[in-house]
Design a protein around this motif. Structure first.
Motif, mmCIF file in Angstrom:
data_model
loop_
_atom_site.group_PDB
_atom_site.id
_atom_site.type_symbol
_atom_site.label_atom_id
_atom_site.label_comp_id
_atom_site.label_asym_id
_atom_site.label_seq_id
_atom_site.Cartn_x
_atom_site.Cartn_y
_atom_site.Cartn_z
ATOM 1 N N PRO A 117 0.827 -1.210 0.000
ATOM 2 C CA PRO A 117 0.000 0.000 0.000
ATOM 3 C C PRO A 117 0.863 1.262 0.000
ATOM 4 O O PRO A 117 1.887 1.322 0.673
ATOM 5 C CB PRO A 117 -0.775 -0.098 1.311
ATOM 6 C CG PRO A 117 -0.780 -1.532 1.654
ATOM 7 C CD PRO A 117 0.511 -2.083 1.132
ATOM 8 N N PHE A 167 -5.267 1.734 2.025
ATOM 9 C CA PHE A 167 -4.535 0.513 1.665
ATOM 10 C C PHE A 167 -4.475 0.289 0.157
ATOM 11 O O PHE A 167 -4.253 -0.815 -0.307
ATOM 12 C CB PHE A 167 -5.156 -0.721 2.354
ATOM 13 C CG PHE A 167 -5.211 -0.587 3.847
ATOM 14 C CD1 PHE A 167 -4.043 -0.635 4.594
ATOM 15 C CD2 PHE A 167 -6.410 -0.371 4.501
ATOM 16 C CE1 PHE A 167 -4.071 -0.485 5.971
ATOM 17 C CE2 PHE A 167 -6.451 -0.216 5.876
ATOM 18 C CZ PHE A 167 -5.279 -0.276 6.613
ATOM 19 N N ARG A 168 -4.743 1.344 -0.583
ATOM 20 C CA ARG A 168 -4.746 1.240 -2.028
ATOM 21 C C ARG A 168 -3.343 0.930 -2.542
ATOM 22 O O ARG A 168 -2.364 1.491 -2.072
ATOM 23 C CB ARG A 168 -5.228 2.568 -2.622
ATOM 24 C CG ARG A 168 -6.048 2.408 -3.860
ATOM 25 C CD ARG A 168 -6.784 3.694 -4.177
ATOM 26 N NE ARG A 168 -6.927 3.841 -5.618
ATOM 27 C CZ ARG A 168 -7.747 3.118 -6.354
ATOM 28 N NH1 ARG A 168 -8.502 2.197 -5.771
ATOM 29 N NH2 ARG A 168 -7.829 3.297 -7.653
ATOM 30 N N LYS A 169 -3.275 -0.027 -3.468
ATOM 31 C CA LYS A 169 -1.948 -0.394 -3.956
ATOM 32 C C LYS A 169 -1.912 -0.530 -5.470
ATOM 33 O O LYS A 169 -2.934 -0.735 -6.118
ATOM 34 C CB LYS A 169 -1.482 -1.695 -3.300
ATOM 35 C CG LYS A 169 -2.553 -2.735 -3.157
ATOM 36 C CD LYS A 169 -2.147 -3.733 -2.093
ATOM 37 C CE LYS A 169 -3.331 -4.567 -1.671
ATOM 38 N NZ LYS A 169 -3.005 -5.484 -0.593
ATOM 39 N N SER A 190 -4.506 0.727 -10.024
ATOM 40 C CA SER A 190 -4.531 0.636 -8.565
ATOM 41 C C SER A 190 -5.754 -0.124 -8.115
ATOM 42 O O SER A 190 -6.790 -0.081 -8.775
ATOM 43 C CB SER A 190 -4.541 2.035 -7.937
ATOM 44 O OG SER A 190 -3.376 2.724 -8.272
ATOM 45 N N GLN A 191 -5.634 -0.817 -7.003
ATOM 46 C CA GLN A 191 -6.796 -1.514 -6.456
ATOM 47 C C GLN A 191 -6.849 -1.357 -4.953
ATOM 48 O O GLN A 191 -5.862 -1.028 -4.314
ATOM 49 C CB GLN A 191 -6.758 -2.999 -6.841
ATOM 50 C CG GLN A 191 -5.644 -3.765 -6.150
ATOM 51 C CD GLN A 191 -5.669 -5.246 -6.484
ATOM 52 O OE1 GLN A 191 -6.172 -5.651 -7.530
ATOM 53 N NE2 GLN A 191 -5.127 -6.054 -5.596
ATOM 54 N N GLY A 192 -8.045 -1.621 -4.364
ATOM 55 C CA GLY A 192 -8.217 -1.497 -2.919
ATOM 56 C C GLY A 192 -8.663 -0.097 -2.544
ATOM 57 O O GLY A 192 -8.752 0.779 -3.378
ATOM 58 N N GLU A 193 -8.972 0.049 -1.268
ATOM 59 C CA GLU A 193 -9.480 1.321 -0.772
ATOM 60 C C GLU A 193 -8.409 2.031 0.037
ATOM 61 O O GLU A 193 -7.590 1.395 0.683
ATOM 62 C CB GLU A 193 -10.713 1.076 0.127
ATOM 63 C CG GLU A 193 -11.957 0.641 -0.634
ATOM 64 C CD GLU A 193 -12.400 1.676 -1.648
ATOM 65 O OE1 GLU A 193 -12.430 2.879 -1.303
ATOM 66 O OE2 GLU A 193 -12.712 1.288 -2.799
ATOM 67 N N GLU A 194 -8.422 3.370 -0.006
ATOM 68 C CA GLU A 194 -7.529 4.145 0.856
ATOM 69 C C GLU A 194 -7.785 3.743 2.300
ATOM 70 O O GLU A 194 -8.922 3.507 2.667
ATOM 71 C CB GLU A 194 -7.819 5.651 0.709
ATOM 72 C CG GLU A 194 -7.531 6.192 -0.653
ATOM 73 C CD GLU A 194 -6.042 6.462 -0.897
ATOM 74 O OE1 GLU A 194 -5.209 6.093 -0.023
ATOM 75 O OE2 GLU A 194 -5.731 7.004 -1.939
#
Lengths: 207, 76
Positions: free
Chosen positions: A169, A198-200, A192-196
């Motif tokens: 992240p 923890f977005r990576k 990018s994937q995931g939610e802030e």
């Protein structure tokens, strides 16, 4: 904000007295004349001293560097705080010893401080769309280089094994560095994937 | 440590005069309780606790030389 009143035979003399007492240069203050000097009747009766009110001009830049210097003082860290304006960006650079504490693991503390500076700035000066970028001993510059190298290495790996590579992240700024580094790469694409927070970034081979 | 939290909080709120920090200590931890005006609660917590998290990060960086764990709590 510091200010004081002073009196003197002339406005100039009163101002100089106040500047000496405040220990500030002339360009950092505003001077308000409360009373002009008058020599009175024939220079004998009713002569009056000039009175001025001298106040420190607190620019947003000064305000923020004072705020950061205050935080560092409470953290028992000594260092020099430098500010520089670049259009809508206020760049604050800190140098000194024990800077590792200010940076933290992967710039964690640095990012937290930068965020707090931004929040404090916009609370104090609402409506100003300035952004503050905080750096310590060119940490961000070096981190950018590291991330770029990392991106290129992982892109090679992704292409060679035909497999997606998921990075750890990162903040938006750091993800942007990766995306930018690989945008013209023929072998891979990035997203990018995931939610802030923890977005990576994912580096995927192009098919 | 207490002063650090107070200093940061005062720069973030509308009513700095109502900012107060109490320090509680036991054998393992130092707890810093941050009190602000009810209207300012959101200003020290932030969206999804982002500001509170940033304050905690800075405080834990400042407490690396401290033997005890330092906890910041925002009290209603």
């Amino acid at each position: 904000m510091r200010m004081m009143e002073a009196a003197g035979k002339t406005v100039e003399e009163a101002t100089q007295k106040a500047l000496a007492a405040l220990n500030l240069p002339r360009e950092d203050v505003s001077v308000e004349v409360i009373a002009e000097a008058s020599s009175g009747l024939f220079g004998l009766f009713g002569s009056k001293y000039a009175k001025v009110r001298v106040s420190e001009i607190v620019t947003p830049d000064k305000h923020m560097s004072d705020f950061l210097a205050g935080i560092m003082q409470h953290m028992n860290i000594s260092g020099d705080v430098d500010t520089k304006r670049e259009e809508d960006i206020l760049k604050i650079n800190v140098s000194g010893s024990k800077m590792g504490i200010l940076i933290g693991k992967r710039g964690q503390t640095l990012n937290a401080l930068q965020y707090l500076l931004n929040v404090a700035y916009h609370r104090r000066f609402p409506g100003d769309d300035c952004r503050i970028v905080l750096d310590v001993e060119d940490y961000r510059l070096k981190r950018e280089e590291t991330l770029r190298t990392l991106a290129l290495n992982l892109a090679k790996k992704a292409a060679r094994y035909c497999q997606e590579v998921v990075l750890e992240p990162m903040t938006a700024q750091e993800r942007r560095i990766i995306h930018t580094a690989l945008q013209d790469n023929a072998a891979v694409s990035t997203f990018s994937q995931g939610e802030e927070p923890f977005r990576k970034v994912v580096i995927a081979p192009k098919k | 440590m207490k002063d650090l939290v107070e200093f940061i909080a005062k720069a973030l709120v509308d009513h700095p005069e109502q900012v107060r920090v109490e320090q509680l200590e036991d054998s393992r931890t130092i707890t810093l309780e941050l009190y602000v005006a009810p209207a300012d609660m959101g200003k020290v917590i932030g969206k999804q606790g982002r500001i509170a998290k940033a304050i905690r990060t800075v405080v834990s960086a400042a407490s690396t030389n401290e033997r005890k764990r330092v906890v910041v709590e925002i009290v209603q």
